[in-house]
Design a protein around this motif. Sequence first.
Motif, PDB file in Angstrom:
ATOM      1  N   THR A 127      56.260  59.816  23.087  1.00 46.68           N
ATOM      2  CA  THR A 127      55.876  60.766  23.331  1.00 46.68           C
ATOM      3  C   THR A 127      57.089  61.899  23.854  1.00 46.68           C
ATOM      4  O   THR A 127      58.108  61.031  24.272  1.00 46.68           O
ATOM      5  N   ASP A 128      56.541  62.600  24.527  1.00 47.59           N
ATOM      6  CA  ASP A 128      57.609  63.681  25.982  1.00 47.59           C
ATOM      7  C   ASP A 128      57.894  62.683  26.944  1.00 47.59           C
ATOM      8  O   ASP A 128      57.723  62.150  26.724  1.00 47.59           O
ATOM      9  N   GLN A 129      58.636  63.167  27.204  1.00 51.87           N
ATOM     10  CA  GLN A 129      59.198  62.560  29.223  1.00 51.87           C
ATOM     11  C   GLN A 129      57.653  63.279  30.156  1.00 51.87           C
ATOM     12  O   GLN A 129      57.824  63.126  31.369  1.00 51.87           O
ATOM     13  N   GLU A 140      59.193  56.691  24.946  1.00 55.30           N
ATOM     14  CA  GLU A 140      59.791  58.645  25.776  1.00 55.30           C
ATOM     15  C   GLU A 140      60.890  58.644  25.562  1.00 55.30           C
ATOM     16  O   GLU A 140      61.601  57.958  25.966  1.00 55.30           O
ATOM     17  N   GLY A 141      61.220  60.226  25.086  1.00 52.21           N
ATOM     18  CA  GLY A 141      62.323  60.450  24.491  1.00 52.21           C
ATOM     19  C   GLY A 141      62.524  61.451  25.256  1.00 52.21           C
ATOM     20  O   GLY A 141      61.790  62.377  25.385  1.00 52.21           O
ATOM     21  N   ALA A 142      63.698  62.514  24.868  1.00 52.70           N
ATOM     22  CA  ALA A 142      63.915  63.686  25.721  1.00 52.70           C
ATOM     23  C   ALA A 142      64.128  64.246  24.331  1.00 52.70           C
ATOM     24  O   ALA A 142      64.591  65.352  23.331  1.00 52.70           O
ATOM     25  N   TYR A 143      63.006  64.705  23.591  1.00 49.61           N
ATOM     26  CA  TYR A 143      61.923  65.249  22.469  1.00 49.61           C
ATOM     27  C   TYR A 143      62.606  67.130  23.182  1.00 49.61           C
ATOM     28  O   TYR A 143      62.394  67.398  24.192  1.00 49.61           O
ATOM     29  N   ASN A 185      56.034  67.421  17.820  1.00 50.49           N
ATOM     30  CA  ASN A 185      55.775  66.414  17.838  1.00 50.49           C
ATOM     31  C   ASN A 185      55.853  64.789  18.204  1.00 50.49           C
ATOM     32  O   ASN A 185      56.768  64.463  18.326  1.00 50.49           O
ATOM     33  N   ASN A 186      54.543  64.865  19.021  1.00 52.77           N
ATOM     34  CA  ASN A 186      54.706  63.032  20.059  1.00 52.77           C
ATOM     35  C   ASN A 186      54.041  62.567  18.428  1.00 52.77           C
ATOM     36  O   ASN A 186      53.320  62.865  17.820  1.00 52.77           O
ATOM     37  N   LEU A 187      54.389  61.529  18.227  1.00 56.04           N
ATOM     38  CA  LEU A 187      54.761  60.408  17.284  1.00 56.04           C
ATOM     39  C   LEU A 187      53.348  59.314  17.956  1.00 56.04           C
ATOM     40  O   LEU A 187      53.549  58.561  18.734  1.00 56.04           O
TER      41      LEU A 187
END
Length: 83
Positions: free
Chosen positions: A48-50, A71-74, A79-81
């Motif tokens: 997911t994003d943060q 959690e990533g800094a997308y 897209n959340n995967l």
Amino acid sequence: MTHWLWRAADEYGAVLDGLLQTQRDTGATKSFLIRLLGKYTAPEAIHTDQLRSYSAPIRELLVLCPVEHQEGAYTARCNNLVK
């Protein structure tokens, strides 16, 4: 009125489900995850994003407790995967 689009995509980027909601909080996250778990088995990992409202429902839903949550800094609109 602002609406939020919740989407779940598999590891290949195919959209599994989407939901339009007026809120982007823990309750909205939990209802979307419950909806997904009604259709699919628990994933191996969730990316997911943060957004802070993801962590609490993932911890509260027992079926998701063993699932790896990253959690990533997308970038915006990425897209959340779910694998």
